[in-house]
Design an enzyme around this catalytic site. Structure first.
Site, PDB file in Angstrom:
ATOM      1  N   GLU A 196      12.448  -7.790  -4.773  1.00 56.24           N
ATOM      2  CA  GLU A 196      13.475  -6.366  -4.474  1.00 56.24           C
ATOM      3  C   GLU A 196      12.282  -5.621  -3.501  1.00 56.24           C
ATOM      4  OE1 GLU A 196      13.101  -5.043  -8.645  1.00 56.24           O
ATOM      5  OE2 GLU A 196      14.315  -7.050  -9.140  1.00 56.24           O
ATOM      6  N   ASP A 202      -9.583   5.619  15.190  1.00 59.00           N
ATOM      7  CA  ASP A 202      -8.636   5.435  15.898  1.00 59.00           C
ATOM      8  C   ASP A 202      -7.803   3.930  15.040  1.00 59.00           C
ATOM      9  OD1 ASP A 202     -10.058   3.217  16.494  1.00 59.00           O
ATOM     10  OD2 ASP A 202      -9.895   3.317  18.602  1.00 59.00           O
ATOM     11  N   GLY A 233       0.733  -1.066   0.160  1.00 61.90           N
ATOM     12  CA  GLY A 233      -0.350  -0.123  -0.181  1.00 61.90           C
ATOM     13  C   GLY A 233       0.855   1.549  -0.460  1.00 61.90           C
TER      14      GLY A 233
END
Lengths: 230, 230
Positions: free
Chosen positions: B112, B84, B46
DNA sequence: ACAAAAGTGTTGACCGTACACCCATGT
DNA sequence: ACATGGGTGTACGGTCAACACTTTTGT
C-alpha cells in the site's frame, strides 16, 4: 533547499577515556558547562554541530579543543534524542567516544578550558543524560577490550607487559592471572619485543614491547578476529 | 529558546529485516522515495523527525506506517551525518534496525505504501548511503545472532528446531551441524518444548518449541550472557 | 643478603567440532 | 515397503583456568 521539514539542534558529545599509568586507573574528561540551563554543572565535552560540518569532523573539533589531540581513536557510539532530554531546547546529541594516553600535557590543556579528569568510579553529578552516556561507554570499553586492540590506544607507543596487564586489570575491574595473560597476548604474535628494558618500576626491569599495528590491520583485512578474552 | 545555533534536518531510516520461512531467506523492506532528489529510487523506509518527537518514537512511527507493526524489535544502530550525504540538503539520519516475522499481511501493508521486500542478497541500487546502512545492519545481524536471542524475533512464537536451524543457516550464510546446533540451543535451557508436533514439513512431524523470554530476561538481569556461537 | 618485581609451564576440566545412523509416519 | 525429514551420541583436540617457583638486580 529541497526539503521542507522541522529542523533541530544537533550536538556532539565526546566521552574521552584516559588511562593514568601512575595511578593505574581510568579517567573521564569532563568540563563545566558554560551555557544555561545548568551553567557550571559538570558535563561531557561537546558542542553544537555546524551546518556544513560532518559529524565526525565536529567530534574531532571538540576533542582537539579540549585535549590538543588529533588522529586518536574516536568513534561514534550512539545518539540521544528524547524530545525533552534538554530543558534548554530540542537537541539531538550524537555521542562519540575516544581513548587517549593521559599525561601531564593533557591535564594542562584541559585545564585551560575548565575541563578536568575524573576517576571513572568517582564521577560528580552530571548534566542531562550524560551519566547514561558514560555508563554506555564503560560497557563499550569492556566489550571492545575483548575483541579489538584498543588497550594500546591508552598506552604510550612503547610499554611493558606488566603495564599492559595493569591496564586490562583496570578495564575489567579485576586481577587477571599473570601467566595466562602473557600466554594469550603473546600468542596473537602482534607484539614486537624490543631489546630495551624499562627499569622504572623494578630492579630487574621489564622488556619493552610495541604493538604491531600494520600486521594487525593486514590480518584484520584477511578476516582475522582478535579475541583477548583474558 | 535558550540556544542560538544552526539547526539541521534530522531523519530516521529503518532497516527492517524479515525472514521468509517458506523461501528460507532474509529480506529487507525498501520503498520508492517520493521526494526529489532521487524520487522513485529505492530507499530504506524513513521520514523526518518532528520537533516534539523522541527519536525512538519517530522510528516506531515509520515502522508502523510501513508494516502495521508495533512492539517489535527496534533498536538504534548508527547515525549518518556527512555534510554532503544528501544533495537535497543537510540531513542527519539516525538509522534504526528492526526484525520482524514476515508474512503475507506485511507484504500487503507494505505494498500500500509502495514498499517491497527484497532478498538481502539481491538488492536494487539504493539512494544516498543506504547501501552502507544495510551492510552495517547485516554485520550487526550476524554479530547479534551470536550473543542475543534475536533469532526468535524473526520466527513466529511457536517454531520447530529445524525451522530455527534454517534461520541461523540463513543468517550465517552457511550450514550449521544439526546435532551441534540442537545441543547448543537446548543446553541454554531457554526453549520450552510443547506437546505439539508440526507436520507441515514432514511425515514424522517436528516438535514445537517456544522461547522462554521471561527466563531469559531474568537470567540477563543476573548477568547471564547468551553465547550461541554455533 | 634481601627485597621487589619480572618472568616462566603444567595439568585437569570443559567446550567446540566432526561425524553416521535409527526413528516415525504418510503414502 | 519405502521415502522423507526428525531426532540422537561419541570421541578427539584445543582452549581456558588454576596454580608456585625461579630470576634478576639495586641497595
Amino acid at each position: 533547499m529541497t526539503y521542507n521539514h522541522p529542523k533541530l539542534l544537533v550536538a556532539i558529545d565526546c566521552l574521552v577515556f584516559g588511562y593514568d599509568i601512575k595511578e593505574n586507573n581510568l579517567k573521564v574528561l569532563l568540563f563545566q558547562r558554560k551555557v544555561d540551563p545548568f551553567a557550571g554543572s559538570w558535563s561531557l565535552i561537546g558542542d553544537f554541530v555546524n551546518e556544513d560540518e560532518n559529524l565526525s569532523d565536529g567530534a574531532k573539533r571538540v576533542l582537539e579543543k579540549f585535549t590538543g589531540l588529533k588522529n586518536v581513536f574516536l568513534e561514534q557510539l550512539a545518539t540521544y534524542g528524547k524530545a525533552d532530554r534538554d530543558p534548554g531546547g530540542r537537541v539531538v546529541s550524537i555521542l562519540y567516544w575516544s581513548l587517549i594516553k593521559l599525561d601531564d600535557l593533557h591535564r594542562d590543556i584541559a585545564n585551560e578550558h575548565g575541563a578536568k579528569w575524573f576517576d571513572l568510579n568517582k564521577l560528580p553529578e552530571l548534566v542531562l543524560d550524560h551519566q547514561d552516556m558514560i555508563t554506555l561507554g564503560a560497557r563499550q570499553l569492556i566489550q571492545n577490550a575483548k575483541t579489538r586492540p584498543i588497550g594500546f590506544e591508552l598506552l604510550a607507543e612503547e610499554f611493558t607487559l606488566p603495564q599492559l596487564k595493569q591496564l586490562y586489570d583496570a578495564i575489567y575491574g579485576k586481577i587477571i592471572d599473570d601467566r595466562n595473560f602473557r600466554k594469550k597476548i603473546l600468542s596473537t604474535d602482534l607484539l614486537i619485543k624490543t631489546e630495551k628494558k624499562d627499569k622504572s618500576t623494578s630492579k630487574k626491569g621489564a622488556f619493552v614491547y610495541r604493538f604491531d599495528a600494520e600486521k594487525y590491520d593486514y590480518l584484520r583485512n584477511q578476516g582475522y578476529h582478535l579475541d583477548l578474552n583474558v
